[in-house]
Design an enzyme around this catalytic site. Structure first.
Site, short mmCIF file in Angstrom:
data_model
loop_
_atom_site.label_atom_id
_atom_site.label_comp_id
_atom_site.label_asym_id
_atom_site.label_seq_id
_atom_site.Cartn_x
_atom_site.Cartn_y
_atom_site.Cartn_z
N ARG A 3 -20.09 -18.83 -15.15
CA ARG A 3 -18.75 -18.54 -14.50
C ARG A 3 -18.32 -19.78 -14.09
O ARG A 3 -18.97 -20.76 -13.75
CB ARG A 3 -19.39 -17.75 -13.28
CG ARG A 3 -18.25 -16.71 -12.70
CD ARG A 3 -18.35 -16.77 -11.26
NE ARG A 3 -17.31 -16.68 -10.76
CZ ARG A 3 -16.90 -16.58 -9.23
NH1 ARG A 3 -17.78 -16.24 -8.59
NH2 ARG A 3 -15.76 -16.64 -9.19
N ASP B 292 -10.18 -32.19 -15.50
CA ASP B 292 -11.19 -31.62 -14.91
C ASP B 292 -12.64 -31.88 -15.82
O ASP B 292 -13.47 -31.00 -15.84
CB ASP B 292 -11.13 -30.18 -14.59
CG ASP B 292 -12.38 -29.50 -13.36
OD1 ASP B 292 -12.94 -30.45 -13.14
OD2 ASP B 292 -12.40 -28.34 -13.74
P1 AMP Z 1 -15.85 -22.70 -17.56
O1 AMP Z 1 -14.95 -21.57 -17.01
O2 AMP Z 1 -14.89 -23.30 -18.95
O3 AMP Z 1 -15.88 -23.79 -16.57
O4 AMP Z 1 -16.95 -22.15 -18.10
C1 AMP Z 1 -18.14 -21.75 -17.48
C2 AMP Z 1 -19.26 -22.08 -18.12
O5 AMP Z 1 -19.61 -21.16 -19.21
C3 AMP Z 1 -19.60 -23.08 -18.66
O6 AMP Z 1 -20.26 -24.29 -17.70
C4 AMP Z 1 -20.37 -23.15 -19.79
O7 AMP Z 1 -21.79 -23.05 -19.56
C5 AMP Z 1 -19.88 -21.67 -20.26
N1 AMP Z 1 -18.85 -22.09 -21.40
C6 AMP Z 1 -17.48 -22.21 -21.54
N2 AMP Z 1 -17.07 -22.09 -22.57
C7 AMP Z 1 -18.09 -21.99 -23.43
C8 AMP Z 1 -18.05 -21.95 -25.02
N3 AMP Z 1 -16.93 -22.06 -25.66
N4 AMP Z 1 -19.15 -21.61 -25.48
C9 AMP Z 1 -20.28 -21.65 -24.85
N5 AMP Z 1 -20.37 -21.55 -23.37
C10 AMP Z 1 -19.31 -21.92 -22.93
#
Ligand code: AMP
Length: 442
Positions: free
Chosen positions: A29, A151
């Site tokens: 998340r 960020d």
């Molecule tokens: P974000 O909204 O991009 O901060 O995503 C939240 C969390 O989801 C991140 O800290 C990752 O652990 C996971 N996440 C985001 N993008 C990806 C991706 N392309 N593949 C796998 N996990 C992801």
């Protein structure tokens, strides 16, 4: 609108739930929504994807333009946005990305725990260098295309697991701070949350009104230091940061405790910073007389005569106008001395890091390691929950489109957008090497 046309397009529109299996597979998340591990229903054994459901509903015209732009970006070290789905029934926006099994937040956490349990895990000697080189490569590509990340932090630096792109860095969340900076809900409606300031450049903390490339470079310096030492270099307790004011006393204090108080001769324009007067009122130069980056890194067993330290110092330069660019950083001696960076940061060795776990809908994977208190983070990891503090003035305005999505034309562009050729990892000049020692620890 022509009713028949509306019915026809609705029938033709690809629905995320028809195409992908993702229920119960939430892996994270973030600031902008929920991330699920997804598989195509058509060929369930094939590739894994990350599906991000954007928090809130609707999409602004400027977000739409930016998404179209991000879909054009193509570089091996930048996560690729493959498709955008607009769910007309609930007005939700879904973004489809390639799936990355690891990220630096989890990798660093793994090494910290191993160290704390006195069972340090061997890492490839060259891993930190390869990670930083690939981060710089991806950021250089974004900067060359006038995209600022804004960020950068370990959680946004993904690393591919087993597969054709094994051990490759993928920068995630690029440009999204600008995309979704106009919150879909009023700030007060969001969780009472905290923002991570640890990777924030001093000029932003002093009220700089514009983001610049230098802000991303500072964050890369912070990540570099954290990889070398296993400690977030500008770790700061973050309690009750619910303000839109960028000035943050404790975070600045932490930076000065490591770096020393900036000399006017080193950062002439510091006097022009909006919060300069507050700075002068709140801080005394003499408090930080004994502090400097060299001392801090030596304490963490990183030698000041090493190439790694020399590069770090250039990335963590207080004056943003003197801070190194990604282009120059990639040509730094650190990357030219042996062992040179590799494409697989794990260098073909077994990957010791666990795979992503699924989290339940009401479960926030608590990155503070402090599940009981999301507002008070006394641990050494940044809090998971974050508030969208209002960023400095940006060039894009966000006018929300109400009612029916008014984005068909843009979405069509997005779904048929041509892909730009990216740069190649091997195209860099990092392979001309001379021998010296590398770092083999976190
Ligand atoms: P974000 O909204 O991009 O901060 O995503 C939240 C969390 O989801 C991140 O800290 C990752 O652990 C996971 N996440 C985001 N993008 C990806 C991706 N392309 N593949 C796998 N996990 C992801």
């Amino acid at each position: 609108m022509d009713y028949d046309y509306k019915v026809k397009t609705a029938a033709e529109r690809a629905k995320v739930e028809d195409l992908f299996e993702y229920e119960g597979c939430k892996v994270g998340r973030g600031t902008y929504g929920h991330v699920y591990k997804a598989k195509s229903k058509a060929s369930p054994d094939s590739k894994e994807y990350a599906l991000k459901q954007i928090e809130g509903t609707g999409i602004s015209m400027s977000a739409c333009r930016e998404i179209a732009l991000l879909r054009e970006l193509k570089h091996p070290n930048v996560i690729s946005l493959q498709k955008v789905f607009l769910s007309h029934t609930d007005r939700k926006v879904w973004l489809l990305f390639e799936f990355a099994e690891h990220d630096l937040w989890h990798i660093i956490k793994f090494h910290r725990s191993a160290k704390a349990n006195k069972k340090p895990v061997h890492i490839p000697r060259n891993m930190v260098k390869s990670l930083i080189f690939q981060i710089l490569d991806g950021i250089h590509y974004l900067h060359a295309n006038w995209v600022l990340h804004r960020d950068l932090k370990p959680a946004n630096i993904l690393v591919m697991g087993e597969g054709p792109e094994r051990g490759r860095v993928k920068i995630a969340d690029m440009g999204f701070a600008r995309l979704f900076n106009s919150p879909l809900k009023p700030l007060a409606d969001l969780d009472p949350v905290v923002v991570t300031f640890w990777y924030r450049a001093p000029e932003l903390l002093l009220g700089a009104r514009h983001y610049s490339k230098a802000i991303d470079i500072w964050a890369i310096g912070c990540i570099f230091a954290e990889l070398l030492t296993s400690e977030p270099i500008f770790h700061c307790r973050q309690e009750d940061i619910k303000t839109s004011n960028p000035y943050h006393h404790d975070q600045l204090d932490r930076i000065f405790n490591v770096m020393g108080f900036p000399q006017e001769k080193d950062w002439e324009d510091i006097r022009k910073m909006p919060e300069h007067q507050t700075l002068m009122k709140d801080f005394k130069r003499s408090t930080y007389g004994n502090c400097n980056l060299m001392k801090y890194m030596e304490k963490h067993k990183v030698k000041s005569e090493s190439k790694a330290f020399s590069l770090l110092q250039k990335l963590l330069t207080m004056d943003p106008t003197k801070r190194m660019t990604s282009e120059l950083a990639m040509k730094d001696q650190y990357f030219l001395e042996d062992p040179v960076p590799s494409q697989d940061v794990f260098e073909g060795l077994p990957i010791p890091y666990p795979k992503r776990e699924f989290i339940s809908d009401d479960d926030n994977e608590d990155k503070s390691d402090n599940k009981n208190n999301a507002n008070t983070n006394h641990s050494d990891q940044p809090p998971q929950k974050r508030v969208r503090v209002m960023p400095p003035v940006t060039t894009s305005s966000s006018n929300m489109v109400s009612g029916e999505f008014q984005v068909r034309k843009h979405v069509h562009n997005m779904q048929s957008g041509s892909q730009q050729q990216g740069m190649n990892f091997s195209s860099s000049n990092a392979s001309q090497g001379s021998a010296s020692s590398g770092y083999s620890r976190f």
